[in-house]
Design a protein around this motif. Structure first.
Motif, PDB file in Angstrom:
ATOM      1  N   LEU A  34      -1.486   5.970   6.626  1.00 21.08           N
ATOM      2  CA  LEU A  34      -2.010   5.555   5.328  1.00 21.08           C
ATOM      3  C   LEU A  34      -3.506   5.821   5.225  1.00 21.08           C
ATOM      4  O   LEU A  34      -4.008   6.226   4.172  1.00 21.08           O
ATOM      5  CB  LEU A  34      -1.723   4.068   5.107  1.00 21.08           C
ATOM      6  N   PHE A  35      -4.211   5.601   6.327  1.00 19.59           N
ATOM      7  CA  PHE A  35      -5.655   5.871   6.338  1.00 19.59           C
ATOM      8  C   PHE A  35      -5.922   7.350   6.071  1.00 19.59           C
ATOM      9  O   PHE A  35      -6.811   7.696   5.277  1.00 19.59           O
ATOM     10  CB  PHE A  35      -6.241   5.457   7.693  1.00 19.59           C
ATOM     11  N   ILE A  36      -5.146   8.212   6.699  1.00 18.11           N
ATOM     12  CA  ILE A  36      -5.307   9.662   6.473  1.00 18.11           C
ATOM     13  C   ILE A  36      -5.012  10.008   5.018  1.00 18.11           C
ATOM     14  O   ILE A  36      -5.724  10.794   4.390  1.00 18.11           O
ATOM     15  CB  ILE A  36      -4.390  10.450   7.420  1.00 18.11           C
ATOM     16  N   ASP A  37      -3.948   9.414   4.469  1.00 18.52           N
ATOM     17  CA  ASP A  37      -3.616   9.655   3.059  1.00 18.52           C
ATOM     18  C   ASP A  37      -4.768   9.255   2.137  1.00 18.52           C
ATOM     19  O   ASP A  37      -5.120   9.990   1.211  1.00 18.52           O
ATOM     20  CB  ASP A  37      -2.369   8.860   2.665  1.00 18.52           C
ATOM     21  N   LEU A  38      -5.337   8.075   2.399  1.00 17.73           N
ATOM     22  CA  LEU A  38      -6.365   7.547   1.506  1.00 17.73           C
ATOM     23  C   LEU A  38      -7.678   8.308   1.590  1.00 17.73           C
ATOM     24  O   LEU A  38      -8.414   8.401   0.604  1.00 17.73           O
ATOM     25  CB  LEU A  38      -6.589   6.062   1.806  1.00 17.73           C
ATOM     26  N   ILE A  39      -8.003   8.856   2.760  1.00 16.25           N
ATOM     27  CA  ILE A  39      -9.273   9.577   2.892  1.00 16.25           C
ATOM     28  C   ILE A  39      -9.141  11.056   2.582  1.00 16.25           C
ATOM     29  O   ILE A  39     -10.156  11.760   2.489  1.00 16.25           O
ATOM     30  CB  ILE A  39      -9.875   9.402   4.305  1.00 16.25           C
ATOM     31  N   PRO A  83       4.512  -3.104  18.415  1.00 16.10           N
ATOM     32  CA  PRO A  83       3.699  -2.958  17.216  1.00 16.10           C
ATOM     33  C   PRO A  83       3.071  -1.582  17.060  1.00 16.10           C
ATOM     34  O   PRO A  83       2.365  -1.343  16.082  1.00 16.10           O
ATOM     35  CB  PRO A  83       2.613  -4.021  17.414  1.00 16.10           C
ATOM     36  N   TRP A  84       3.302  -0.675  18.029  1.00 12.78           N
ATOM     37  CA  TRP A  84       2.691   0.659  17.929  1.00 12.78           C
ATOM     38  C   TRP A  84       3.192   1.402  16.699  1.00 12.78           C
ATOM     39  O   TRP A  84       2.495   2.258  16.157  1.00 12.78           O
ATOM     40  CB  TRP A  84       2.963   1.453  19.203  1.00 12.78           C
ATOM     41  N   ARG A  85       4.401   1.097  16.291  1.00 20.44           N
ATOM     42  CA  ARG A  85       4.935   1.724  15.073  1.00 20.44           C
ATOM     43  C   ARG A  85       4.030   1.439  13.877  1.00 20.44           C
ATOM     44  O   ARG A  85       3.707   2.328  13.090  1.00 20.44           O
ATOM     45  CB  ARG A  85       6.347   1.203  14.808  1.00 20.44           C
ATOM     46  N   PHE A  86       3.602   0.184  13.779  1.00 21.25           N
ATOM     47  CA  PHE A  86       2.765  -0.195  12.635  1.00 21.25           C
ATOM     48  C   PHE A  86       1.361   0.393  12.753  1.00 21.25           C
ATOM     49  O   PHE A  86       0.696   0.646  11.746  1.00 21.25           O
ATOM     50  CB  PHE A  86       2.713  -1.711  12.512  1.00 21.25           C
ATOM     51  N   ALA A  87       0.899   0.602  13.972  1.00 22.86           N
ATOM     52  CA  ALA A  87      -0.393   1.252  14.165  1.00 22.86           C
ATOM     53  C   ALA A  87      -0.343   2.683  13.630  1.00 22.86           C
ATOM     54  O   ALA A  87      -1.298   3.158  13.002  1.00 22.86           O
ATOM     55  CB  ALA A  87      -0.763   1.246  15.646  1.00 22.86           C
ATOM     56  N   LEU A  88       0.773   3.368  13.843  1.00 19.78           N
ATOM     57  CA  LEU A  88       0.931   4.725  13.320  1.00 19.78           C
ATOM     58  C   LEU A  88       1.063   4.709  11.800  1.00 19.78           C
ATOM     59  O   LEU A  88       0.582   5.614  11.115  1.00 19.78           O
ATOM     60  CB  LEU A  88       2.149   5.393  13.957  1.00 19.78           C
ATOM     61  N   TRP A  89       1.704   3.674  11.257  1.00 20.89           N
ATOM     62  CA  TRP A  89       1.757   3.535   9.800  1.00 20.89           C
ATOM     63  C   TRP A  89       0.345   3.419   9.229  1.00 20.89           C
ATOM     64  O   TRP A  89       0.001   4.091   8.256  1.00 20.89           O
ATOM     65  CB  TRP A  89       2.542   2.288   9.412  1.00 20.89           C
ATOM     66  N   ILE A 126       0.813  -1.219   0.000  1.00 18.94           N
ATOM     67  CA  ILE A 126       0.000   0.000   0.000  1.00 18.94           C
ATOM     68  C   ILE A 126       0.849   1.272   0.000  1.00 18.94           C
ATOM     69  O   ILE A 126       0.606   2.176  -0.818  1.00 18.94           O
ATOM     70  CB  ILE A 126      -0.984  -0.008   1.181  1.00 18.94           C
ATOM     71  N   PRO A 127       1.841   1.438   0.891  1.00 21.39           N
ATOM     72  CA  PRO A 127       2.629   2.670   0.849  1.00 21.39           C
ATOM     73  C   PRO A 127       3.415   2.848  -0.444  1.00 21.39           C
ATOM     74  O   PRO A 127       3.573   3.982  -0.918  1.00 21.39           O
ATOM     75  CB  PRO A 127       3.561   2.545   2.058  1.00 21.39           C
ATOM     76  N   GLY A 174      -3.422  17.073   4.489  1.00 20.34           N
ATOM     77  CA  GLY A 174      -3.709  15.652   4.664  1.00 20.34           C
ATOM     78  C   GLY A 174      -2.464  14.788   4.543  1.00 20.34           C
ATOM     79  O   GLY A 174      -2.183  13.958   5.421  1.00 20.34           O
ATOM     80  N   PHE A 175      -1.719  14.982   3.470  1.00 25.37           N
ATOM     81  CA  PHE A 175      -0.508  14.179   3.276  1.00 25.37           C
ATOM     82  C   PHE A 175       0.555  14.532   4.312  1.00 25.37           C
ATOM     83  O   PHE A 175       1.344  13.668   4.723  1.00 25.37           O
ATOM     84  CB  PHE A 175       0.043  14.385   1.871  1.00 25.37           C
ATOM     85  N   GLY A 176       0.583  15.795   4.725  1.00 28.77           N
ATOM     86  CA  GLY A 176       1.528  16.189   5.766  1.00 28.77           C
ATOM     87  C   GLY A 176       1.219  15.515   7.092  1.00 28.77           C
ATOM     88  O   GLY A 176       2.126  15.052   7.796  1.00 28.77           O
ATOM     89  N   LEU A 177      -0.060  15.426   7.415  1.00 31.93           N
ATOM     90  CA  LEU A 177      -0.461  14.758   8.656  1.00 31.93           C
ATOM     91  C   LEU A 177      -0.151  13.271   8.583  1.00 31.93           C
ATOM     92  O   LEU A 177       0.320  12.660   9.559  1.00 31.93           O
ATOM     93  CB  LEU A 177      -1.953  14.983   8.907  1.00 31.93           C
ATOM     94  N   GLY A 178      -0.398  12.671   7.411  1.00 28.38           N
ATOM     95  CA  GLY A 178      -0.086  11.248   7.240  1.00 28.38           C
ATOM     96  C   GLY A 178       1.402  10.989   7.385  1.00 28.38           C
ATOM     97  O   GLY A 178       1.814  10.042   8.069  1.00 28.38           O
ATOM     98  N   ALA A 179       2.231  11.824   6.753  1.00 28.18           N
ATOM     99  CA  ALA A 179       3.683  11.667   6.879  1.00 28.18           C
ATOM    100  C   ALA A 179       4.132  11.904   8.312  1.00 28.18           C
ATOM    101  O   ALA A 179       5.091  11.274   8.791  1.00 28.18           O
ATOM    102  CB  ALA A 179       4.395  12.637   5.934  1.00 28.18           C
ATOM    103  N   GLY A 180       3.418  12.801   9.011  1.00 29.82           N
ATOM    104  CA  GLY A 180       3.738  13.058  10.418  1.00 29.82           C
ATOM    105  C   GLY A 180       3.554  11.823  11.280  1.00 29.82           C
ATOM    106  O   GLY A 180       4.335  11.579  12.215  1.00 29.82           O
TER     107      GLY A 180
END
Length: 395
Positions: free
Chosen positions: A176-181, A166-172, A62-63, A149-155
């Motif tokens: 990605l969810f922010i990017d897609l919406i 696994p919290w790292r992957f939760a932030l990923w 996805i990324p 939106g993309f800035g927040l996702g990259a943040g």
């Protein structure tokens, strides 16, 4: 290169009236790095076809696809192909190469490197949008939405560098969810700067061709690495038939109809059409891996369960998405009759899914043949339906 070495971004929509916009040599060169990235993703999946392996494959796919889509969308609207554009594209390619390098352990020891590469690629896209925002006033309302939106996702990805798994992957996932919406709800902003109606389908089609190429390469690899016999050769031929059927079904249906609906502010249809290509790419690459594994086991009496589910699950996903893509191109009144084509795809998907569930005792060669027949019959029904429509329209 253009006559001027440096050029500010300009809105490309409608500037070449009467001429179809085509992909530039720079865009085609940019696509090459994704050939490598997808090959690495497929290799990763091939090593682990368990449920966790498939989920990891999707999570890393996805990324990478998101990076391609962002760059393609920018080029569609503002591409100038000047020195600055080429240099930024080169840096983006380096970031995608870094993503590909870190794919093998992207959810393990290389997760930090994968995240840094993704942040770099998205940051370049944001910089490009900022430059375009400055030079193209009419695009500012829409670009403001994308930049935030993309800035927040990259943040979220940046923050993930400082937290453990696994919290790292939760932030990923959140990023990605922010990017897609982010594009959702921008229909009223996008009506004046709709993506080019010939360029966007071509770019999506080219990416689909890249993934189909990976499927074909997987079939060839499977044959090369196994001793030739009747079973492996027939299985490989069936695998090629599946890939060819997908090519036929996709490129006979794809057009710019969803972009026409976007001009009316109906961005949901356009977003569905674009994002369905992500699922199609995931399914096509996985199908190639599935066929490769079936070739390896072609002499066995029964196909292993995980390989059966990989092949049938991937083909089912592809057929479902092809049905969805066809539906999004049938929204307009004049295409309503074409919706029957989606029914054929759904029927084939249901048949292949039944094979995944009930084909416990099927041999590799027999299962692959049945899957290939389902795909080929779908193509035949498409041809029959289109022929009938042509006859009716001529009467």
């Amino acid at each position: 290169m253009n006559k001027k070495l440096w050029q500010p971004p300009r809105l490309r929509i409608g500037e070449d009236s009467g001429e179809e916009r085509r992909a530039t040599w720079l865009e085609l060169f940019y696509d090459l790095i994704f050939v490598v990235a997808i090959a690495e993703l497929a290799h990763n999946l091939s090593k682990d076809v368990s449920l966790l392996g498939v989920l990891g494959y999707v999570a890393l796919f996805i990324p990478i696809w998101s990076c391609w889509l962002g760059a393609t969308f920018y080029a569609n609207l503002f591409d100038t192909d000047d020195l600055g554009d080429r240099l930024l594209t080169l840096v983006q390619m380096m970031m995608i190469a870094a993503l590909a390098i870190n794919v093998h352990h992207g959810l393990g020891k290389s997760s930090v490197g994968f995240a840094i590469a993704y942040i770099g690629a998205r940051s370049i896209l944001i910089v490009q949008f900022l430059i375009a925002r400055y030079h193209v006033p009419v695009a500012r309302p829409l670009l403001n939405r994308y930049i935030w939106g993309f800035g927040l996702g990259a943040g979220c990805w940046l923050l993930s560098l400082f937290v453990p798994v696994p919290w790292r992957f939760a932030l990923w996932a959140l990023g990605l969810f922010i990017d897609l919406i982010t594009p959702l709800g921008t229909g009223h902003l996008a009506t004046q700067i709709t993506p080019d109606i010939s360029h966007m389908p071509e770019r999506l089609g080219l990416f689909t061709m890249i993934v189909l190429g990976e499927s074909v390469a997987a079939v060839v690899k499977g044959v090369v690495e196994k001793e030739w016999n009747v079973s492996s050769i027939i299985t490989a031929l069936m695998g090629m038939s599946i890939a060819f059927s997908f090519w036929w079904l996709y490129f006979d249906s794809i057009d710019g109809s969803p972009l026409e609906t976007m001009k009316a502010g109906k961005i949901t249809i356009f977003i569905t059409w674009v994002y369905s290509h992500l699922l199609l790419a995931i399914g096509l690459a996985a199908t190639g891996v599935g066929v490769e594994h079936v070739i390896f086991t072609s002499t066995k009496n029964v196909l292993p369960e995980k390989d059966r589910w990989l092949l049938c699950g991937a083909v089912t996903l592809c057929l479902l998405v092809l049905a969805l893509i066809n539906l999004t191109t049938c929204i307009l009144e004049k295409y309503r009759k074409g919706r029957i084509l989606s029914t054929y795809r759904l029927g084939a998907a249901g048949f292949v899914l039944v094979l995944a569930i009930a084909g416990i005792n099927l041999s590799p060669i027999f299962l692959t043949t049945l899957v290939a027949i389902a795909c080929v019959v779908t193509v035949a029904l498409d041809l029959l339906s289109r022929s009938r429509e042509q006859i009716i329209s001529q009467e």
